[in-house]
Design a protein around this motif. Structure first.
Motif: not given
Ligand SMILES: Nc1ncnc2c1ncn2[C@@H]1O[C@H](COP(=O)(O)OP(=O)(O)O)[C@@H](O)[C@H]1O
Ligand SMILES: [Mg+2]
Length: 508
Positions: A182, A241, A244, A248, A263, A265, A267
Motif C-alpha cells: 500500500p 494489503s 488494496c 484492485t 495494484l 495502492r 484509497r
C-alpha cells in the motif's frame, strides 16, 4: 477426439469456472461451432482462434469442430475464452497436451499474440479457491495475477510460446509474486498546509476521515470547498494489503487498472460530474458493471455542487449509504457490489451562492433559496453525519505567508485513531465508527459517556429535538472525536463538538 481446457468468466466481481470441451469429428471439411450460451464476441472467437493457430505455425485441423462452454446456463461474454479454445483444439488434434490443472485466460490476436483481458484478479482468485494451482494468461496481466500467491502464474505473450511450454519444447518460467505494498505517503494530492485558514473545516475533515463519516460543506463560490475536498486524500489512512486487493479487483473488473501498475495502492477518490447517469453512479448494464459508488469502495465519493445532481440519482444513493452494498437487479438475476464509501459533498447555499454571506447580498428570492435547498431530500440529509459551513477566507488569511499544519501530521493522528477502531471492532466486519449499528452504539458509545456528557446530550436532544437517527449520529461522531483525543471515555466536550456538526440537519 475430445479435449478439455479450463477458463473463467467474470460474474459481478467474482470469477466462475468455465469448462471448454472441444470435439473434432474427422469429416472432410473445416467447420467450427461454439455452443453453450456464447455472445457475439465469443462467436467471433472462431475466426480469431483459427487465424491465430495458422499464424503460429500450427495446423488448423480438418473436421467438424464443436466447442462447448459449460455450465450451459451461464452467459459467456467477451474474448477471454480464446486461449482455452485454441489449446482445446490443439489438444484434440494432438498437437500439444492440455493442462487440466490450469486455467487459461486471454484473447488471441490474429497473429497469435495473447491480449489483455479484464478481471484477471477476480478470475485467478476463483481458480485459487477451487484448488487450481496454475494459470496461463497474457504477459501484460502477469503482474496483476501474481498478486495472489496461491497460483503459479505463467505469462505468455503468444500462442506459440504456450504450445512450446505445454509440449515441453521450451518452458515458460512462472512469474515471481507481485508484492502488495500500500502507498503510505500519497503524493500529488493537495496538502492541508497550503490551504489558508478554514481551520474548522480541516478539523471537520480530519474527524470525517478518522471515523468514515459523511460530510456536507456549504458556502459561497470561491470559498475553497472543492479545494478542501480534493485535499482529503492527503489525510486518509493508508489502506491495508487486504483493502488494496479488494479495491484492485473492482478496478480490474471495471477495466480501469493502469496497465503499468496492477495494484490500487491509494484509497479511491471519485468525483463524478453531476451529469453522471444512474448506471454510471450506481452500476448497471446488461452484464452489471460497477458504478462510481463501487469504484469509491474503501475510499471517498465526492459529489460537488450536490443540488445539480438529479433528484433521482440522489435518491438512489440512499440504500447503498445505509447498507454499504448495492444490488443491481436484472431479469436474469441480481448482482451485488460492495459500496462502502465515505460521502463528501459540497454546495452553495442558494442559486447565486451568497445567501447568508456577510459581505455580499444574495440576489435570490426566498422561494428560490428554499427550492434550491429542497433539491436535497430529507432522507439523503438524514444520512449525512456532519454539516460544515465554509465561509470565504478574508484577504489577511489568504495573504498570510505562514504555512499551516502539514497533511502528513494530520494523517498520523487519523491513523492512530483508526488503530483504536480496528482494535474495538476486532472479530467483526466493521472498520470505522460510522459503520456502527445500534448494538455497537450502545456498547461503545452510550456505556462510555461520562455523567456530564450524558447531561449535555440530554440538553442537546431537547434543544434540537434530535431524531433517533440524529441521536445515534451524534454518539458515533462523539466516539470518533474521543478516539482522536485518545480517550475511551466520552466527555461533555466530545459530545458538544459532535452536536455542533449536526445543527443544520436538526434545525432544517
Ligand atoms: N483557504 C484557501 N487557501 C488557499 N487558496 C484558496 C483558499 N480558498 C480558496 N482558494 C483558492 O480559490 C480557488 C477557488 O476555490 P474552490 O475550492 O474552487 O471554491 P468553491 O469550490 O468553494 O467554489 C481555489 O482553487 C484556490 O486557488
Ligand atoms: Mg467548487
Amino acid at each position: 477426439m475430445l479435449a478439455r481446457a479450463l477458463s473463467c468468466a467474470v460474474v459481478g466481481l467474482d470469477g466462475e469456472l468455465v469448462e471448454v470441451e472441444v470435439d473434432i469429428q474427422p469429416v472432410h471439411l473445416r467447420q467450427m461451432n461454439v455452443v453453450g450460451l456464447p455472445d457475439a464476441a465469443v462467436q467471433e472467437s472462431r475466426d480469431r482462434v483459427a487465424s491465430a493457430i495458422r499464424n503460429s505455425g500450427l495446423r488448423s485441423p480438418m473436421g467438424r469442430i464443436t466447442v462447448n462452454l459449460a455450465p450451459a446456463d451461464l452467459r459467456k461474454e467477451g474474448p477471454v475464452y480464446d486461449l482455452a479454445i485454441a489449446v482445446g483444439i490443439l489438444a484434440a488434434s494432438e498437437q500439444c497436451p492440455a493442462d487440466d490443472g490450469a486455467v487459461l485466460l486471454g484473447e488471441l490476436a490474429l497473429d497469435g499474440s495473447v491480449r489483455h483481458v479484464q478481471g484477471i484478479l477476480a478470475m485467478v482468485g476463483l481458480a485459487a479457491r477451487r484448488g487450481i494451482r496454475r494459470a496461463y494468461l497474457p504477459a501484460s496481466d502477469g503482474a496483476e495475477a501474481a498478486l495472489l500467491e496461491e497460483v503459479e502464474v505463467y505469462p505468455v505473450s503468444s500462442l506459440a510460446e504456450l504450445v512450446d511450454h505445454l509440449t515441453g519444447a521450451k518452458r515458460v518460467e512462472p512469474r515471481p509474486p507481485t508484492r502488495v505494498e500500500p502507498e503510505r505517503d500519497p503524493v500529488g494530492a493537495i496538502d492541508f498546509r497550503d490551504i489558508k485558514g478554514q481551520e474548522h473545516v480541516k478539523r471537520g475533515l480530519e474527524i470525517a476521515a478518522t471515523g468514515g463519516h459523511n460530510l456536507l460543506m456549504t458556502g459561497p463560490p470561491g470559498a475553497g470547498k472543492t479545494l478542501l475536498a480534493r485535499a482529503l486524500p492527503s489525510i486518509l489512512p493508508a489502506m491495508s494489503s487486504t483493502e488494496c486487493l479488494e479495491v484492485t479487483r473492482i478496478y480490474s473488473v471495471a477495466g480501469m487498472l493502469p496497465s503499468e501498475q496492477p495494484l490500487m495502492r491509494l484509497r479511491p477518490f471519485r468525483a463524478p460530474h453531476h451529469t453522471v447517469s444512474n448506471a454510471g453512479l450506481i452500476g448497471g448494464g446488461s452484464q452489471p458493471r460497477p458504478g462510481e459508488i463501487t469504484l469509491s469502495h474503501r475510499g471517498v465519493l465526492f459529489l460537488d455542487e450536490l443540488p445539480e445532481f438529479g433528484q433521482q440519482v440522489l435518491e438512489m444513493l440512499r440504500q447503498p449509504l445505509e447498507d454499504r452494498i448495492v444490488t443491481i437487479s436484472r431479469a436474469r438475476g441480481s448482482t451485488t457490489f460492495p459500496a462502502n464509501f465515505m460521502l463528501i459533498t459540497a454546495m452553495n447555499p442558494c442559486p447565486c451562492g451568497y445567501y447568508g454571506d456577510p459581505s455580499r447580498n444574495c440576489s435570490c428570492t426566498y422561494n428560490a433559496v428554499s427550492r434550491y435547498q429542497k433539491r436535497i431530500s430529507g432522507p439523503l440529509l438524514d444520512r449525512i453525519d456532519m454539516f460544515v459551513e465554509v465561509p470565504r477566507v478574508d484577504y489577511d488569511h489568504l495573504a498570510d505567508e505562514r504555512r499551516g499544519e502539514a497533511s502528513a501530521e494530520v494523517r498520523r493522528r487519523v491513523e492512530r485513531a483508526r488503530l483504536v477502531q480496528e482494535r474495538r471492532f476486532t472479530g467483526t466486519t466493521l472498520r470505522t465508527n460510522a459503520e456502527m449499528t445500534a448494538v455497537e452504539v450502545r456498547l461503545h458509545c452510550q456505556q462510555q459517556l461520562e455523567p456530564e456528557a450524558r447531561a449535555s446530550l440530554r440538553a442537546a436532544m431537547d434543544k434540537y429535538a434530535l431524531s433517533a437517527r440524529g441521536f445515534h449520529r451524534v454518539l458515533k461522531l462523539a466516539r470518533t472525536i474521543a478516539d482522536l483525543a485518545g480517550s475511551e471515555r466520552m466527555t461533555a466536550a466530545h459530545v458538544l463538538e459532535a452536536v455542533n456538526y449536526r445543527q443544520r440537519a436538526e434545525a432544517g
